[in-house]
Design a protein around this motif. Structure first.
Motif, PDB file in Angstrom:
ATOM      1  N   GLY A  54       0.813  -1.204   0.000  1.00 50.24           N
ATOM      2  CA  GLY A  54       0.000   0.000   0.000  1.00 50.24           C
ATOM      3  C   GLY A  54       0.846   1.254   0.000  1.00 50.24           C
ATOM      4  N   PRO A  55       0.249   2.405   0.325  1.00 48.56           N
ATOM      5  CA  PRO A  55       0.947   3.689   0.234  1.00 48.56           C
ATOM      6  C   PRO A  55       1.977   3.877   1.347  1.00 48.56           C
ATOM      7  N   PHE A  56       3.126   4.439   0.985  1.00 45.19           N
ATOM      8  CA  PHE A  56       4.197   4.669   1.938  1.00 45.19           C
ATOM      9  C   PHE A  56       3.723   5.350   3.221  1.00 45.19           C
ATOM     10  N   GLY A  57       2.816   6.311   3.097  1.00 41.51           N
ATOM     11  CA  GLY A  57       2.469   7.142   4.246  1.00 41.51           C
ATOM     12  C   GLY A  57       1.518   6.523   5.241  1.00 41.51           C
ATOM     13  N   PHE A  58       0.956   5.341   4.922  1.00 50.25           N
ATOM     14  CA  PHE A  58      -0.111   4.818   5.783  1.00 50.25           C
ATOM     15  C   PHE A  58       0.402   4.436   7.167  1.00 50.25           C
ATOM     16  N   ASP A  59       1.437   3.603   7.254  1.00 55.25           N
ATOM     17  CA  ASP A  59       1.974   3.209   8.567  1.00 55.25           C
ATOM     18  C   ASP A  59       2.488   4.420   9.337  1.00 55.25           C
ATOM     19  N   LEU A  60       3.125   5.342   8.641  1.00 52.61           N
ATOM     20  CA  LEU A  60       3.614   6.558   9.287  1.00 52.61           C
ATOM     21  C   LEU A  60       2.455   7.347   9.896  1.00 52.61           C
ATOM     22  N   GLY A  61       1.373   7.484   9.158  1.00 59.00           N
ATOM     23  CA  GLY A  61       0.215   8.198   9.683  1.00 59.00           C
ATOM     24  C   GLY A  61      -0.402   7.508  10.875  1.00 59.00           C
ATOM     25  N   GLN A  62      -0.439   6.176  10.835  1.00 57.67           N
ATOM     26  CA  GLN A  62      -1.013   5.416  11.952  1.00 57.67           C
ATOM     27  C   GLN A  62      -0.243   5.671  13.251  1.00 57.67           C
ATOM     28  N   ILE A  63       1.081   5.531  13.194  1.00 59.82           N
ATOM     29  CA  ILE A  63       1.842   5.667  14.435  1.00 59.82           C
ATOM     30  C   ILE A  63       1.831   7.111  14.926  1.00 59.82           C
ATOM     31  N   ILE A  64       1.847   8.087  14.032  1.00 57.82           N
ATOM     32  CA  ILE A  64       1.768   9.488  14.455  1.00 57.82           C
ATOM     33  C   ILE A  64       0.422   9.760  15.126  1.00 57.82           C
ATOM     34  N   ASP A  78      18.105  12.590 -10.204  1.00 57.34           N
ATOM     35  CA  ASP A  78      18.391  13.641  -9.233  1.00 57.34           C
ATOM     36  C   ASP A  78      17.129  14.440  -8.930  1.00 57.34           C
ATOM     37  N   GLY A  79      16.843  14.621  -7.651  1.00 58.27           N
ATOM     38  CA  GLY A  79      15.704  15.432  -7.229  1.00 58.27           C
ATOM     39  C   GLY A  79      14.404  14.683  -7.082  1.00 58.27           C
ATOM     40  N   PHE A  80      14.313  13.472  -7.633  1.00 60.51           N
ATOM     41  CA  PHE A  80      13.046  12.737  -7.562  1.00 60.51           C
ATOM     42  C   PHE A  80      12.665  12.393  -6.125  1.00 60.51           C
ATOM     43  N   VAL A  81      13.645  11.998  -5.302  1.00 63.59           N
ATOM     44  CA  VAL A  81      13.333  11.590  -3.935  1.00 63.59           C
ATOM     45  C   VAL A  81      12.727  12.743  -3.134  1.00 63.59           C
ATOM     46  N   ASP A  82      13.104  13.990  -3.458  1.00 68.25           N
ATOM     47  CA  ASP A  82      12.512  15.143  -2.770  1.00 68.25           C
ATOM     48  C   ASP A  82      11.016  15.228  -3.055  1.00 68.25           C
ATOM     49  N   GLU A  83      10.655  15.055  -4.314  1.00 66.34           N
ATOM     50  CA  GLU A  83       9.238  15.072  -4.682  1.00 66.34           C
ATOM     51  C   GLU A  83       8.493  13.916  -4.034  1.00 66.34           C
ATOM     52  N   LEU A  84       9.120  12.758  -4.040  1.00 66.53           N
ATOM     53  CA  LEU A  84       8.490  11.574  -3.450  1.00 66.53           C
ATOM     54  C   LEU A  84       8.234  11.784  -1.965  1.00 66.53           C
ATOM     55  N   LEU A  85       9.207  12.297  -1.241  1.00 68.46           N
ATOM     56  CA  LEU A  85       9.047  12.501   0.202  1.00 68.46           C
ATOM     57  C   LEU A  85       7.991  13.551   0.512  1.00 68.46           C
ATOM     58  N   ARG A  86       7.833  14.553  -0.345  1.00 70.87           N
ATOM     59  CA  ARG A  86       6.765  15.529  -0.124  1.00 70.87           C
ATOM     60  C   ARG A  86       5.398  14.861  -0.225  1.00 70.87           C
ATOM     61  N   THR A  87       5.253  13.962  -1.191  1.00 76.13           N
ATOM     62  CA  THR A  87       3.986  13.229  -1.331  1.00 76.13           C
ATOM     63  C   THR A  87       3.754  12.306  -0.140  1.00 76.13           C
ATOM     64  N   ILE A  88       4.794  11.597   0.274  1.00 78.20           N
ATOM     65  CA  ILE A  88       4.671  10.715   1.441  1.00 78.20           C
ATOM     66  C   ILE A  88       4.260  11.511   2.668  1.00 78.20           C
ATOM     67  N   PHE A  89       4.841  12.692   2.841  1.00 78.42           N
ATOM     68  CA  PHE A  89       4.550  13.513   4.014  1.00 78.42           C
ATOM     69  C   PHE A  89       3.079  13.943   4.042  1.00 78.42           C
ATOM     70  N   SER A  90       2.556  14.423   2.909  1.00 74.68           N
ATOM     71  CA  SER A  90       1.152  14.852   2.897  1.00 74.68           C
ATOM     72  C   SER A  90       0.217  13.668   3.090  1.00 74.68           C
ATOM     73  N   ASP A  91       0.563  12.507   2.503  1.00 70.74           N
ATOM     74  CA  ASP A  91      -0.242  11.302   2.739  1.00 70.74           C
ATOM     75  C   ASP A  91      -0.219  10.912   4.215  1.00 70.74           C
ATOM     76  N   THR A  92       0.949  10.978   4.817  1.00 69.74           N
ATOM     77  CA  THR A  92       1.095  10.646   6.238  1.00 69.74           C
ATOM     78  C   THR A  92       0.163  11.485   7.093  1.00 69.74           C
ATOM     79  N   ILE A  93       0.131  12.767   6.838  1.00 70.35           N
ATOM     80  CA  ILE A  93      -0.718  13.675   7.616  1.00 70.35           C
ATOM     81  C   ILE A  93      -2.186  13.309   7.439  1.00 70.35           C
ATOM     82  N   GLY A  94      -2.600  13.046   6.205  1.00 74.72           N
ATOM     83  CA  GLY A  94      -3.995  12.693   5.959  1.00 74.72           C
ATOM     84  C   GLY A  94      -4.397  11.391   6.619  1.00 74.72           C
ATOM     85  N   TYR A  95      -3.531  10.383   6.532  1.00 78.70           N
ATOM     86  CA  TYR A  95      -3.855   9.099   7.154  1.00 78.70           C
ATOM     87  C   TYR A  95      -3.888   9.214   8.675  1.00 78.70           C
ATOM     88  N   ALA A  96      -3.041  10.056   9.239  1.00 79.14           N
ATOM     89  CA  ALA A  96      -3.103  10.300  10.686  1.00 79.14           C
ATOM     90  C   ALA A  96      -4.442  10.910  11.069  1.00 79.14           C
TER      91      ALA A  96
END
Length: 384
Positions: free
Chosen positions: A249-259, A305-323
């Motif tokens: 599933g989405p990277f941010g889901f487990d992160l959102g749960q624990i937060i 180069d630079g792709f991981v920055d974009e990816l982490l921004r998406t993961i972060f916003s998903d994390t917040i929403g799942y939390a």
């Protein structure tokens, strides 16, 4: 041998046939499970102590009217073994398993404490946040396309086809709390607040977007139910347990749960707010640092180069929403948490209102929160 739920007697007899304990030795066995889905036995014989976890064909929290697949037990032990390949220090040792009988035999973590229980008693686990961040940074990368490549990852992903338990998550987190569903557990005094939430069409659109991500983003192998009740810890060590909801599933889901659950723990113990929100900060920062370091060995064509920055921004916003979804779910949905339910009535109602309002804010504002410091400020703005 066909499936039958174990008893304290039959589980001992079976484990003896596996040679994990001696036949004829003095053995003590007790059923210690207090979860919603399984039987859990602790077996002791001399210096040997182990845990047998067996899936039930229904949800204990509801009864036999809610049937469940036994295949989840096989998926759980697969996930534990997969995680152990990446970060063995953060998961219990799997000593045995059986697909037909739907059990897993694990090392006994009696020297550890369930983190939620410890938090309710005012305890502190100084390494927990860093360990959880490392676990997520390591396992999420290692099981993704970026580490394995799309073909290899898709082959692994087939082992974690877990539709029944994903359906439970989809309904209990993303669907039922946002309508007048039978599964909800809404206190009478909270009904007016919840009905206002149901009428918030903008919120429901954002929740639908998050649910679509949960269903369609097969990014990495997730624990699927990562909260303070599925983590054992001591002052020095951390063990992640119970990944029977594991799926891709989405990277941010487990992160959102624990937060979300670190935040819920502050509702029960306001004196620990600074410590818990520091833990939120540490979980994300450790995850990001670990994930970035691993991404240096990402396979082509992802190592742009630079792709991981974009990816982490998406993961972060998903994390917040799942939390946010998890905060709302735990206030009004099935399976409440002791962080809220053990509070005196007046305080409990206020904290549940806080969970609703904070969860709503996280979901709606997730794209405008620019940093983890901004998130912690938003989380800590709840009155106590």
């Amino acid at each position: 041998m066909s499936y039958q739920p174990f008893t304290e007697q039959t589980v001992v007899e079976h484990v003896k046939t596996l040679g994990l304990i001696e036949d004829g030795g003095i053995t003590h066995c007790e059923e210690i499970g207090d979860g919603n889905l399984n039987l859990v036995f602790r077996i002791r014989q001399g210096e040997t102590s182990l845990i047998v976890k067996q899936a039930l064909p229904y949800a204990k929290v509801v009864g036999e009217s809610w049937p469940l697949t036994l295949e989840r037990a096989w998926i759980e032990q697969l996930a534990l073994r997969e995680f152990a390949n990446v970060v063995p220090r953060f998961v219990p040792i799997v000593l045995g398993s059986d697909r037909t009988l739907a059990y897993t035999i694990l090392e006994d973590l009696s020297d550890f404490e369930i983190v939620r229980t410890g938090y309710l008693e005012g305890k502190t686990y100084p390494e927990l946040a860093r360990h959880v961040g490392e676990f997520l940074g390591e396992t999420l990368f290692a099981t993704s396309d970026y580490a394995a490549g799309p073909i290899a990852k898709k082959r692994i992903e087939r082992d974690y086809y877990n539709p029944e338990l994903c359906d439970i998550t989809e309904k209990l987190i993303f669907t039922d709390p946002f309508k007048d569903a039978e599964s909800n557990n809404i206190e009478t005094a909270l009904r007016e607040d919840v009905e206002r939430l149901w009428q918030d069409q903008a919120l429901k659109v954002e929740v639908t977007k998050l649910k679509v991500g949960f269903v369609t983003k097969h990014e990495a192998l997730l624990h699927g139910d990562l909260h303070t009740g599925s983590i054992f810890a001591t002052q020095q060590e951390t063990k992640i347990i119970d990944p029977e909801f594991a799926f891709y599933g989405p990277f941010g889901f487990d992160l959102g749960q624990i937060i979300a659950h670190l935040t819920l723990s502050t509702f029960h113990d306001p004196l620990k707010r600074f410590e818990r929100f520091t833990d939120v900060l540490t979980v994300w920062e450790t995850f990001e640092k670990t994930f970035r370091a691993n991404f240096e060995r990402a396979v082509e064509p992802f190592n742009t180069d630079g792709f991981v920055d974009e990816l982490l921004r998406t993961i972060f916003s998903d994390t917040i929403g799942y939390a946010g979804c998890e905060l709302i779910r735990r206030a009004v949905g099935l399976a409440g948490v002791a962080d809220l339910e053990t509070l005196p009535e007046a305080t409990r109602l206020e904290r549940k209102r806080d969970a609703l309002s904070l969860g709503t804010a996280l979901i709606k504002e997730r794209h405008s929160v620019e940093s983890i410091d901004d998130l912690v400020t938003l989380l800590s703005g709840v009155r106590v």
